[in-house]
Scaffold this motif. Structure first.
Motif, PDB file in Angstrom:
ATOM      1  N   UNK A 109       0.846  -1.192   0.000  1.00  9.31           N
ATOM      2  CA  UNK A 109       0.000   0.000   0.000  1.00  9.31           C
ATOM      3  C   UNK A 109       0.886   1.248   0.000  1.00  9.31           C
ATOM      4  N   UNK A 110       0.711   2.094  -0.975  1.00  9.03           N
ATOM      5  CA  UNK A 110       1.512   3.308  -1.078  1.00  9.03           C
ATOM      6  C   UNK A 110       1.260   4.221   0.113  1.00  9.03           C
ATOM      7  N   UNK A 111       2.334   4.784   0.684  1.00 10.20           N
ATOM      8  CA  UNK A 111       2.226   5.662   1.841  1.00 10.20           C
ATOM      9  C   UNK A 111       2.902   6.990   1.521  1.00 10.20           C
ATOM     10  N   UNK A 112       2.130   8.024   1.233  1.00 10.31           N
ATOM     11  CA  UNK A 112       2.732   9.315   0.873  1.00 10.31           C
ATOM     12  C   UNK A 112       3.509   9.963   2.004  1.00 10.31           C
ATOM     13  N   UNK A 113       3.317   9.488   3.240  1.00 13.54           N
ATOM     14  CA  UNK A 113       4.018  10.067   4.384  1.00 13.54           C
ATOM     15  C   UNK A 113       5.366   9.402   4.650  1.00 13.54           C
ATOM     16  N   UNK A 114       5.683   8.356   3.898  1.00 11.56           N
ATOM     17  CA  UNK A 114       6.957   7.656   4.082  1.00 11.56           C
ATOM     18  C   UNK A 114       8.051   8.360   3.297  1.00 11.56           C
ATOM     19  N   UNK A 115       9.208   8.536   3.917  1.00 10.72           N
ATOM     20  CA  UNK A 115      10.369   9.142   3.258  1.00 10.72           C
ATOM     21  C   UNK A 115      11.397   8.044   2.994  1.00 10.72           C
ATOM     22  N   UNK A 116      11.894   7.977   1.746  1.00 13.67           N
ATOM     23  CA  UNK A 116      12.694   6.832   1.331  1.00 13.67           C
ATOM     24  C   UNK A 116      13.883   7.260   0.471  1.00 13.67           C
ATOM     25  N   UNK A 117      15.045   6.671   0.754  1.00 14.17           N
ATOM     26  CA  UNK A 117      16.294   6.959   0.031  1.00 14.17           C
ATOM     27  C   UNK A 117      16.853   5.663  -0.547  1.00 14.17           C
ATOM     28  N   UNK A 118      17.148   5.678  -1.838  1.00 18.58           N
ATOM     29  CA  UNK A 118      17.704   4.523  -2.539  1.00 18.58           C
ATOM     30  C   UNK A 118      19.186   4.749  -2.813  1.00 18.58           C
ATOM     31  N   UNK A 119      20.023   3.878  -2.257  1.00 15.57           N
ATOM     32  CA  UNK A 119      21.457   3.860  -2.549  1.00 15.57           C
ATOM     33  C   UNK A 119      21.662   2.676  -3.489  1.00 15.57           C
ATOM     34  N   UNK A 120      22.004   2.970  -4.739  1.00  9.08           N
ATOM     35  CA  UNK A 120      22.019   1.929  -5.755  1.00  9.08           C
ATOM     36  C   UNK A 120      23.225   1.002  -5.682  1.00  9.08           C
ATOM     37  N   UNK A 121      24.224   1.315  -4.834  1.00  6.82           N
ATOM     38  CA  UNK A 121      25.438   0.518  -4.829  1.00  6.82           C
ATOM     39  C   UNK A 121      26.175   0.687  -6.140  1.00  6.82           C
ATOM     40  N   UNK A 122      27.066  -0.229  -6.443  1.00  5.65           N
ATOM     41  CA  UNK A 122      27.756  -0.235  -7.734  1.00  5.65           C
ATOM     42  C   UNK A 122      26.910  -1.056  -8.700  1.00  5.65           C
TER      43      UNK A 122
END
Length: 240
Positions: free
Chosen positions: A137-150
């Motif tokens: 379920x999508x949560x607009x209040x969630x803050x998320x950071x993606x570190x893609x690695x190599x």
């Protein structure tokens, strides 16, 4: 969420009262930080190459978040005593790390420990860090950071990471040669659907030197909705 880039792929992430350090490698030209000045609660390692675990031994009290193979290596060689339950995690899993939720995702790369092809640390990975547990379920209040690695471009960015983990910000390798370059990173910026994207893994040594305006131009050329942001070394970006 506070995101501080210490050059190369090294990021210091603060989620409420929890500090996470990703891929500690302070022997790069973008940082003036002494590792002794940092005291992270968690140490996240995407893979075993020397330019990603080079300063892991400086943080023996941090809880290691990595694949079981890499977790075992840093325990044996660097003396880390604190790990996730069962000695690590693996791709697709999510672990609660203090005030943060860390999901391990795939990266397309090699993974010889300390650059030695005879010793593998299992699959290379990336991490998605959020302040809430990911659900369908999508949560607009969630803050998320993606570190893609190599990594290079991979379909998982658009098929899994974007729709399921919904990153608000993404750090993408852009130095070319060992990872995707500016063009690939620009496409990745479009695929992951983040609001802001940062280049990383560049300018640390000769083969990965780039002009960062190429990254900015390629993000725009890909039609990405993301804002490309080029941080200075040791600069902090606050993600609301």
């Amino acid at each position: 969420m506070e995101l501080t880039w210490h050059g190369h792929s090294t990021w210091h992430v603060v989620v409420e009262d929890t500090e996470l350090l990703i891929d500690p490698f302070f022997d790069n030209p973008k940082t003036d930080v002494d590792p002794a000045d940092l005291d992270p609660d968690y140490l996240l390692l995407t893979h075993g190459h020397a330019d990603h675990i080079g300063d892991a031994a400086e943080f023996p009290d941090a809880t290691v978040v990595a694949t079981p193979e890499l977790t075992g290596y840093v325990q044996e060689n660097f003396g880390h005593e604190h790990t996730l339950p069962a000695g690590g995690m693996n791709i697709g899993g999510t672990a609660e790390c203090g005030d943060a939720w860390v999901t391990m995702v795939r990266a397309d790369h090699s993974n010889g420990i300390e650059n030695d092809p005879d010793y593998s640390a299992g699959m290379p990975t990336g991490f998605v860090i959020g302040d809430k547990k990911p659900t369908q379920e999508s949560d607009p209040d969630c803050t998320t950071f993606y570190h893609a690695g190599d990594t290079g471009l991979m379909s998982e960015m658009v098929d899994v990471i974007a729709p399921y983990l919904e990153p608000d910000a993404a750090a993408l390798p852009a130095g070319d040669h060992f990872t995707m370059g500016p063009a690939g990173a620009g496409i990745a910026a479009d695929w992951v659907g983040a609001d802001v994207v940062f280049p990383m893994h560049y300018d640390s040594f000769g083969p990965i030197e780039i002009e960062t305006r190429e990254f900015v131009n390629e993000v725009k050329a890909a039609g990405a909705a993301a804002e490309p942001v080029v941080l200075e070394g040791d600069e902090t970006y606050t993600l609301d």
